[in-house]
Design a protein around this motif. Sequence first.
Motif, PDB file in Angstrom:
ATOM      1  N   GLU A  41      15.233 -70.083  35.738  1.00 23.38           N
ATOM      2  CA  GLU A  41      15.776 -68.852  36.332  1.00 23.38           C
ATOM      3  C   GLU A  41      16.046 -69.038  37.820  1.00 23.38           C
ATOM      4  OE1 GLU A  41      13.941 -65.274  33.573  1.00 23.38           O
ATOM      5  OE2 GLU A  41      12.664 -66.159  35.135  1.00 23.38           O
ATOM      6  N   GLU A  42      15.150 -69.739  38.516  1.00 24.00           N
ATOM      7  CA  GLU A  42      15.352 -69.976  39.940  1.00 24.00           C
ATOM      8  C   GLU A  42      16.573 -70.863  40.182  1.00 24.00           C
ATOM      9  OE1 GLU A  42      11.678 -71.651  41.180  1.00 24.00           O
ATOM     10  OE2 GLU A  42      10.618 -69.727  41.260  1.00 24.00           O
ATOM     11  N   GLN A  43      16.759 -71.866  39.325  1.00 25.69           N
ATOM     12  CA  GLN A  43      17.904 -72.764  39.483  1.00 25.69           C
ATOM     13  C   GLN A  43      19.222 -72.046  39.212  1.00 25.69           C
ATOM     14  OE1 GLN A  43      16.859 -75.854  36.730  1.00 25.69           O
ATOM     15  NE2 GLN A  43      15.637 -76.996  38.211  1.00 25.69           N
ATOM     16  N   LEU A  44      19.223 -71.147  38.221  1.00 27.89           N
ATOM     17  CA  LEU A  44      20.443 -70.442  37.846  1.00 27.89           C
ATOM     18  C   LEU A  44      20.684 -69.206  38.717  1.00 27.89           C
ATOM     19  CD1 LEU A  44      20.173 -70.628  33.937  1.00 27.89           C
ATOM     20  CD2 LEU A  44      21.576 -72.043  35.448  1.00 27.89           C
ATOM     21  N   GLY A  45      19.624 -68.684  39.296  1.00 30.27           N
ATOM     22  CA  GLY A  45      19.763 -67.510  40.143  1.00 30.27           C
ATOM     23  C   GLY A  45      19.900 -66.211  39.368  1.00 30.27           C
ATOM     24  N   VAL A  46      19.492 -66.178  38.090  1.00 24.84           N
ATOM     25  CA  VAL A  46      19.542 -64.958  37.267  1.00 24.84           C
ATOM     26  C   VAL A  46      18.274 -64.868  36.431  1.00 24.84           C
ATOM     27  CG1 VAL A  46      22.062 -64.888  37.125  1.00 24.84           C
ATOM     28  CG2 VAL A  46      20.773 -66.136  35.395  1.00 24.84           C
ATOM     29  N   ARG A  47      17.917 -63.639  36.087  1.00 25.06           N
ATOM     30  CA  ARG A  47      16.778 -63.433  35.209  1.00 25.06           C
ATOM     31  C   ARG A  47      17.248 -63.582  33.756  1.00 25.06           C
ATOM     32  NH1 ARG A  47      11.771 -61.277  35.335  1.00 25.06           N
ATOM     33  NH2 ARG A  47      12.008 -60.742  37.544  1.00 25.06           N
ATOM     34  N   LEU A  48      16.530 -64.388  32.994  1.00 22.34           N
ATOM     35  CA  LEU A  48      16.878 -64.638  31.594  1.00 22.34           C
ATOM     36  C   LEU A  48      16.011 -63.854  30.629  1.00 22.34           C
ATOM     37  CD1 LEU A  48      17.261 -68.525  31.826  1.00 22.34           C
ATOM     38  CD2 LEU A  48      19.089 -66.802  31.862  1.00 22.34           C
ATOM     39  N   LEU A  49      14.791 -63.524  31.046  1.00 25.88           N
ATOM     40  CA  LEU A  49      13.856 -62.816  30.181  1.00 25.88           C
ATOM     41  C   LEU A  49      13.276 -61.618  30.918  1.00 25.88           C
ATOM     42  CD1 LEU A  49      11.814 -65.842  28.723  1.00 25.88           C
ATOM     43  CD2 LEU A  49      13.657 -64.589  27.585  1.00 25.88           C
ATOM     44  N   ASN A  50      13.155 -60.509  30.182  1.00 24.17           N
ATOM     45  CA  ASN A  50      12.404 -59.359  30.677  1.00 24.17           C
ATOM     46  C   ASN A  50      10.984 -59.486  30.165  1.00 24.17           C
ATOM     47  OD1 ASN A  50      14.553 -57.967  32.015  1.00 24.17           O
ATOM     48  ND2 ASN A  50      15.341 -57.370  30.002  1.00 24.17           N
ATOM     49  N   ARG A  51      10.020 -59.525  31.064  1.00 27.39           N
ATOM     50  CA  ARG A  51       8.625 -59.729  30.686  1.00 27.39           C
ATOM     51  C   ARG A  51       7.822 -58.474  30.977  1.00 27.39           C
ATOM     52  NH1 ARG A  51      10.816 -63.752  33.552  1.00 27.39           N
ATOM     53  NH2 ARG A  51      10.617 -65.955  32.974  1.00 27.39           N
ATOM     54  N   THR A  52       7.048 -58.039  29.989  1.00 30.80           N
ATOM     55  CA  THR A  52       6.046 -57.000  30.198  1.00 30.80           C
ATOM     56  C   THR A  52       4.744 -57.513  29.619  1.00 30.80           C
ATOM     57  OG1 THR A  52       6.342 -55.846  28.068  1.00 30.80           O
ATOM     58  CG2 THR A  52       7.849 -55.260  29.871  1.00 30.80           C
ATOM     59  N   THR A  53       3.681 -56.750  29.782  1.00 27.02           N
ATOM     60  CA  THR A  53       2.394 -57.166  29.215  1.00 27.02           C
ATOM     61  C   THR A  53       2.413 -57.135  27.695  1.00 27.02           C
ATOM     62  OG1 THR A  53       1.586 -54.889  29.389  1.00 27.02           O
ATOM     63  CG2 THR A  53       1.107 -56.393  31.232  1.00 27.02           C
ATOM     64  N   ARG A  54       3.412 -56.462  27.094  1.00 27.00           N
ATOM     65  CA  ARG A  54       3.424 -56.292  25.644  1.00 27.00           C
ATOM     66  C   ARG A  54       4.567 -57.027  24.953  1.00 27.00           C
ATOM     67  NH1 ARG A  54       2.251 -50.003  24.425  1.00 27.00           N
ATOM     68  NH2 ARG A  54       1.543 -50.929  22.471  1.00 27.00           N
ATOM     69  N   SER A  55       5.602 -57.410  25.696  1.00 25.64           N
ATOM     70  CA  SER A  55       6.742 -58.025  25.028  1.00 25.64           C
ATOM     71  C   SER A  55       7.543 -58.890  25.976  1.00 25.64           C
ATOM     72  CB  SER A  55       7.652 -56.954  24.424  1.00 25.64           C
ATOM     73  OG  SER A  55       8.270 -56.188  25.447  1.00 25.64           O
ATOM     74  N   VAL A  56       8.338 -59.772  25.377  1.00 20.58           N
ATOM     75  CA  VAL A  56       9.293 -60.602  26.105  1.00 20.58           C
ATOM     76  C   VAL A  56      10.636 -60.447  25.407  1.00 20.58           C
ATOM     77  CG1 VAL A  56       9.966 -62.953  26.748  1.00 20.58           C
ATOM     78  CG2 VAL A  56       7.565 -62.264  26.874  1.00 20.58           C
ATOM     79  N   THR A  57      11.661 -59.988  26.151  1.00 21.50           N
ATOM     80  CA  THR A  57      12.981 -59.780  25.565  1.00 21.50           C
ATOM     81  C   THR A  57      14.029 -60.467  26.422  1.00 21.50           C
ATOM     82  OG1 THR A  57      13.267 -57.689  26.742  1.00 21.50           O
ATOM     83  CG2 THR A  57      12.327 -57.589  24.519  1.00 21.50           C
ATOM     84  N   LEU A  58      15.153 -60.773  25.797  1.00 20.09           N
ATOM     85  CA  LEU A  58      16.246 -61.422  26.501  1.00 20.09           C
ATOM     86  C   LEU A  58      17.038 -60.417  27.343  1.00 20.09           C
ATOM     87  CD1 LEU A  58      17.600 -63.676  23.628  1.00 20.09           C
ATOM     88  CD2 LEU A  58      16.662 -64.514  25.792  1.00 20.09           C
ATOM     89  N   THR A  59      17.417 -60.824  28.537  1.00 17.14           N
ATOM     90  CA  THR A  59      18.383 -60.060  29.304  1.00 17.14           C
ATOM     91  C   THR A  59      19.774 -60.360  28.748  1.00 17.14           C
ATOM     92  OG1 THR A  59      18.737 -61.822  30.905  1.00 17.14           O
ATOM     93  CG2 THR A  59      16.934 -60.284  31.354  1.00 17.14           C
ATOM     94  N   GLU A  60      20.773 -59.664  29.253  1.00  9.24           N
ATOM     95  CA  GLU A  60      22.133 -59.948  28.793  1.00  9.24           C
ATOM     96  C   GLU A  60      22.529 -61.381  29.133  1.00  9.24           C
ATOM     97  OE1 GLU A  60      26.727 -58.237  29.253  1.00  9.24           O
ATOM     98  OE2 GLU A  60      25.041 -57.238  30.264  1.00  9.24           O
ATOM     99  N   ALA A  61      22.124 -61.845  30.319  1.00  9.80           N
ATOM    100  CA  ALA A  61      22.408 -63.234  30.696  1.00  9.80           C
ATOM    101  C   ALA A  61      21.678 -64.199  29.775  1.00  9.80           C
ATOM    102  CB  ALA A  61      22.001 -63.472  32.148  1.00  9.80           C
ATOM    103  N   GLY A  62      20.433 -63.852  29.415  1.00 11.17           N
ATOM    104  CA  GLY A  62      19.670 -64.702  28.506  1.00 11.17           C
ATOM    105  C   GLY A  62      20.299 -64.783  27.129  1.00 11.17           C
ATOM    106  N   GLU A  63      20.791 -63.646  26.645  1.00  7.21           N
ATOM    107  CA  GLU A  63      21.459 -63.629  25.345  1.00  7.21           C
ATOM    108  C   GLU A  63      22.698 -64.510  25.352  1.00  7.21           C
ATOM    109  OE1 GLU A  63      22.275 -59.571  24.522  1.00  7.21           O
ATOM    110  OE2 GLU A  63      20.210 -59.082  23.927  1.00  7.21           O
ATOM    111  N   ARG A  64      23.475 -64.424  26.435  1.00  3.09           N
ATOM    112  CA  ARG A  64      24.698 -65.227  26.541  1.00  3.09           C
ATOM    113  C   ARG A  64      24.355 -66.718  26.600  1.00  3.09           C
ATOM    114  NH1 ARG A  64      29.539 -63.572  28.632  1.00  3.09           N
ATOM    115  NH2 ARG A  64      28.853 -61.532  27.849  1.00  3.09           N
ATOM    116  N   LEU A  65      23.326 -67.058  27.349  1.00  5.08           N
ATOM    117  CA  LEU A  65      22.925 -68.465  27.449  1.00  5.08           C
ATOM    118  C   LEU A  65      22.427 -68.987  26.112  1.00  5.08           C
ATOM    119  CD1 LEU A  65      22.327 -71.050  29.022  1.00  5.08           C
ATOM    120  CD2 LEU A  65      20.116 -70.054  29.671  1.00  5.08           C
ATOM    121  N   LEU A  66      21.589 -68.218  25.431  1.00 11.06           N
ATOM    122  CA  LEU A  66      21.038 -68.674  24.155  1.00 11.06           C
ATOM    123  C   LEU A  66      22.147 -68.872  23.120  1.00 11.06           C
ATOM    124  CD1 LEU A  66      18.446 -69.314  22.569  1.00 11.06           C
ATOM    125  CD2 LEU A  66      18.414 -66.914  21.849  1.00 11.06           C
TER     126      LEU A  66
END
Length: 307
Positions: A41-66
Motif C-alpha cells: 500500500e505504501e509503494q502504490l500510495g493507495v489503501r487496498l484493504l479496509n481493516r477493522t477489529t472484526r473484518s477485512v474487506t477490499l477497497t475499490e482499488a483493492g478489488e480492481r487490483l485483485l
Amino acid sequence: MRRLSDLTAFAEVARAGGFRDAAIRSAYSASTLSDAVRRLEEQLGVRLLNRTTRSVTLTEAGERLLERLEPALAEVGASLDAVNAFRDRPAGRLRLNVPGGVARLVLPHILPAFSAVYPDIRIEVTVDESFVDVLAAGCDAGIRYDERLEQDMIALPIGPARQRFALGAAPAYLAAKGVPKHPNDLLDHACLEGRFTSGRKLIWELERDGEVIRLEPKGPLLAQIGGGTELLVQAAIGGMGVVALFEDWLQPHFESGALSPVLTDWWPEFSGPFLYYPGRRNVPPPLRAFVDFIKSDSRARWPGPRR
C-alpha cells in the motif's frame, strides 16, 4: 521478487477475507502478511484493504487490483511449474477445490495412492459447496457433478461412475412414527433439512420406474451442507428424523444398524463426480500427473451403486 511476494500476500489475504485465515492457508504468519500488505500500500500510495477489529474487506482499488492480479499470478505459477518437466518426476503444488461429499467419499480412496507415486507433489484441498472459478479461487482444478460444470472446462470422471441418493432413519424413530411406504408419506415425517451456502435448500428428488417426485423436506433441524452434513447424520441416528444423503455416506450406519434404509425402491441414481480444469492454458505438471493417474489407475477401483 519482494514486490511479487507482497502481491502474493495481498491476494492470499483478499481470498481468505482476513489475515488470520490467510495465515492458516499459507506458509506465512499473520504479522508477515500484514507487513507485506502495508508495504504494498505504501509503494502504490493507495489503501487496498479496509481493516477493522472484526473484518477485512477490499477497497475499490483493492478489488480492481485483485481482478487483474489473479490471472497474472496463475500464469506465474504455471510458468514456474513448467520447470518441473525437466525433473525426473513432477513436483510442486496441486490445488483442488471440492465439495464435502467428495472430500469424504472420493479423495480418501485416491490421494494416498497418488501421493505414494508422486511424493514430491504437495496436495492442497479447499472444501467448498459452491461452484467457483477455479483460477480465481487460486486452484488448479475442481471436482463437481456434471450439472454444475461449465462448458469451457475439460471434465474427467473421478471416483464412482454412478452414485445413489439414499434415505435413512433410526429404528426407534421408525418404530414410533411408522415406516414411509411412498415418498408422499414423508410429508408427515420429521425430515432433516440441508441448505447450501447460497441459501438454497436441498430438494429431495426420488424416482421409481420413470416416476419422479420432488419434495421440499420439513423438520426440526436445518444445517448447512458441508460443515453441517455430519450433524444431520448424527441427528438421524439419535432419532430426530429422516436424513437424505449419498448412499456411501450412510452405508456404514446401515450396516451397523444405527440407521435403517427408507424407501429404497425410490433411491435415484446419478452419474459420479468429475475432475474439471480450464483447457485454455498449459496444464501444470502436478495436475497433469493427477489427470494421468486418474485415467490409468483410479476408476477401475470403484464399484457401482449397491442394490
